[in-house]
Every structure is written in structure tokens, then in C-alpha cells.
Design an enzyme around this catalytic site. Structure first.
Site, short mmCIF file in Angstrom:
data_model
loop_
_atom_site.label_atom_id
_atom_site.label_comp_id
_atom_site.label_asym_id
_atom_site.label_seq_id
_atom_site.Cartn_x
_atom_site.Cartn_y
_atom_site.Cartn_z
N CYS A 167 0.80 -1.23 0.00
CA CYS A 167 0.00 0.00 0.00
C CYS A 167 0.83 1.27 0.00
O CYS A 167 0.30 2.36 -0.23
CB CYS A 167 -0.95 -0.01 1.18
N CYS A 220 -13.91 1.20 6.60
CA CYS A 220 -12.92 0.44 5.83
C CYS A 220 -12.81 1.03 4.43
O CYS A 220 -13.83 1.29 3.78
CB CYS A 220 -13.34 -1.03 5.72
N CYS A 221 -11.60 1.25 3.95
CA CYS A 221 -11.43 1.82 2.62
C CYS A 221 -11.81 0.79 1.56
O CYS A 221 -11.64 -0.42 1.76
CB CYS A 221 -10.01 2.31 2.41
#
Length: 393
Positions: free
Chosen positions: A82, A212-213
Site C-alpha cells: 500500500c 474500511c477503505c
């Protein structure tokens, strides 16, 4: 002596849901062209390219940059989970700072699949096996998405340690949606109340669905150059990188049986200390922050890891509104990963784009007043953390 590194051009696409985006090289082309136009230069003047993506075959970076030109420059493909986008930025900064190039491009993109992230190979040990073992020992496994279990478990550990209310985590998502409502580049820019956030489906305590993304597709880019290149092209009053650091896991990530440490708290804390020491500037001097809010729990932990508030005081920090307009800092004016979206390879460069706009004073309705110093935090499990401080002349 190290050379100053200027960010003279930035650009990004509006993020999209999986299945609704253009091809990866088309998104990359659009972001790259926007950054070049913003810088006022042609691709022929770019000497090196650093291209980040997580889900793609080898040399996707070349295929993406070929949309901008076929000039034969070195192209380095970057994959750091990420934190991939900011890892590409880290390498690009080193090339300028070290005198290896005068002008480079950092580009990141991702075309993601629907659903939770998973391993692509089942015939070898996954790179996060040591992290998974910590989770197994600390709390076991459930049917929830693995990343949600990791960050949710860290939030749960924090909550048990300090008696933090579940609603405190929800407040972070409420703030993210409010900020995103002013960002035309955000994927989710509908305002949500705290009650709506807490009533959404439970994912892994203390996380609900709106904390939550989402998997996202998109691209972002930045053009970096030396002072000499900027002077040659008449570029003045540019934003520059005042300090930058990358850290990877420490022994504490695995030896202390702590979910908080496993998801990168010490990586964040040590990278922040390096950046503050390099710049001679502390967190109290920062006005605006883009940090890695893949889950609300990580944003809460990162407040303390970055030194925005003392350890154990994040809940008070949140309820006092010190993470938004009118408070001590404006955190994630873009809406963050929670609302803007999180295309893994692009995220770090989208954060860079937002902060450059903020320091230029061109962020429109979400502009942070008197923004002179900005901080970027981008975290990838596995692990890597990149923190970058920006200033304007």
C-alpha cells in the site's frame, strides 16, 4: 551537499470502483499528462521514471509511460504494497537529491479487482506470514477480510488499553466523508452521520463497513526537479520536499505480540522522528496532513505515531475536533483513503498531489488556511512506511 528537490507538477484521475475504470495505462497516461502540463514541461525533458503498482505483470510501468513518449529513459517498476506510490516518490527524490538526474517522474496506478485483498500465489510462503503468525497468536483468525482483522485487531487492542469508545473510531469516518464532500476527485463524497456509520455492517470490532477503505482504481503522478532545472525553466515559488524517510519492520513488529506494533506503529513513529530531525521542524509546526487511513483504527493510531497528540490521548484529540478545520491540524482534507479511495499504487502520489495543491493554495473549498508545511504518511503492511514533509517557498 544534498540538493533540494522541488515538486513542480502533480496530477491525478478521479478514482473509480473496480470494473468502472479505464485501462491502467490510460489512467496512467491521463495522470502523467496532467502532471506534465502542471509543470509546464514536455516528457522529453524527463530523464528517469519510477512507476508504482501492486496488481500487474512485470514492466507495466514501461507500458504506462510509453503513453507519454518513447524516449528510452530508465524506468523502474516499484511494488511495496500500500506504500507503493510513495516508494516511487522516495526513489525519484533520491535521484534528484543525489545528482543523478535533473527531472524525473513518479507515477502510480492500480486497476483493482472487487472484494478484499488476497494472495495471488498459493505455492509459496506469503510475504506477510510473520505478521499473520502474530495475529494468530494474539487473537486467532475469523472469516473477516485479513486486513480488517489486522487493523481492527490493533484498534481493539488500543480500545482495551485505554477504554476508547467504539464511536470514537466512527467519528474519524464521519470526518472523512465531510472532507470528501468538498473533493471532486473523491469516490465517496456523500456525507454520512456518525449514526449511519455505526449502523453499517460490522466487519471486525471496532470496524464497521464505512470505516474500511474500498478497493479502487486510479492513477496519480508527480514531476520532481532540481533547483537548477527549475531556474532554467523559470519555475518559482515551488513546493519542495523538506524531509523524507522510509522505514521497514522492526523486531517489535513480531516479538511483542502486539497487533498495534504488527500493523506498523513503530515504523510510523521512527520514520516521523527521522523526518522531524532532518527538517528541524516538529509536528507542532504542521498545518495539514494526509495520512494512511485504510481503516479508521489506523488513522487513530497514526495520530500518536506522528506525534500529533500524546500516546493514549487520540480519543480526546478526535472529540475535540483537533483533526479537522478549526482544530490543531486538518487531517486528510481530501477525504483520505476511506472516502477518496485507495488504488494501492496511486495512493501515495494522490496524497502528494493533494498536499501540493494545499501548499499552493489551490485546493478550492477544502483549502486549509495558511498552509505552509504539510506532512504525508503512507503505510504498507509487509512492511514499509514512507513519511514526507513538504514546504513552500
Amino acid at each position: 551537499m544534498k540538493r533540494r528537490v522541488n515538486v513542480i507538477g502533480v496530477g491525478m484521475t478521479k478514482f473509480a470502483k473496480p470494473g468502472a475504470s479505464a485501462e491502467y495505462y490510460e489512467m496512467a497516461r491521463d495522470a502523467g499528462q496532467l502532471a506534465l502540463k502542471d509543470a509546464g514541461i514536455s516528457y522529453n525533458e524527463v530523464e528517469q521514471g519510477f512507476v508504482g503498482y501492486v496488481y500487474g505483470d512485470s514492466t507495466c510501468g514501461q507500458r504506462a509511460l510509453y503513453e507519454l513518449g518513447l524516449t528510452g529513459i530508465p524506468v523502474v517498476n516499484v511494488n511495496n504494497n500500500c506504500s507503493t506510490g510513495s516508494s516511487a516518490l522516495f526513489l525519484a527524490r533520491q535521484a534528484i537529491e543525489g545528482g543523478l538526474a535533473e527531472c524525473v517522474i513518479a507515477l502510480g496506478f492500480e486497476k483493482m479487482e472487487r472484494g478484499a485483498l488476497g494472495n495471488k500465489y498459493d505455492d509459496r510462503e506469503p510475504p506477510m506470514a510473520k505478521h499473520a503468525q502474530v495475529m494468530l497468536d494474539a487473537q486467532g483468525f475469523t472469516q473477516a477480510p485479513p486486513a480488517a482483522q489486522m487493523f481492527g485487531g490493533a484498534g481493539r487492542e488500543y480500545r482495551w488499553r485505554y477504554g476508547t469508545k467504539r464511536e470514537t473510531f466512527g467519528k474519524i469516518a464521519e470526518k472523512a466523508r465531510k472532507h470528501a464532500s468538498q473533493n471532486p476527485f473523491a469516490l465517496f463524497n456523500q456525507v454520512l452521520s456518525l449514526e449511519e456509520i455505526m449502523a453499517s455492517d460490522d466487519v471486525f470490532d471496532p470496524l464497521t463497513r464505512f470505516q474500511c477503505c474500498p478497493p479502487t482504481c486510479g492513477a496519480a503522478a508527480a514531476i520532481l526537479c532540481s533547483d537548477e532545472f527549475a531556474a532554467k525553466h523559470g519555475i518559482k515559488n515551488s513546493v519542495y520536499i523538506a524531509a523524507q524517510a522510509m522505514t521497514t519492520d522492526y523486531a517489535s513488529s513480531f516479538d511483542e505480540q502486539s497487533m498495534i506494533k504488527m500493523v506498523g506503529y513503530d515504523m510510523t513513529k521512527q520514520a516521523a522522528l527521522r523526518v522531524y530531525n532532518q527538517a528541524g521542524i516538529g509536528p507542532e509546526d504542521i498545518q495539514v496532513v494526509e495520512l494512511h487511513d485504510c481503516f479508521t483504527a489506523n488513522e487513530l493510531l497514526t495520530y500518536e505515531g506522528l506525534g500529533l497528540c500524546p500516546e493514549g490521548q487520540a480519543e480526546q484529540f478526535i472529540w475535540d475536533g483537533d483533526n479537522t478545520y478549526g482544530g490543531k491540524y486538518v487531517v486528510n482534507p481530501s477525504g483520505g483513503l476511506l472516502s477518496k479511495g485507495h488504488p494501492l499504487g496511486a495512493t501515495g502520489l494522490a496524497q502528494c498531489t493533494e498536499l501540493v495543491w494545499q501548499l499552493r493554495g489551490t485546493a478550492d473549498k477544502r483549502q486549509v488556511a495558511n498552509a505552509n508545511i504539510a506532512l504525508q504518511h503512507n503505510l504498507g503492511l509487509g512492511g514499509a512506511c514512507v513519511i514526507t514533509m513538504y514546504r513552500r517557498d
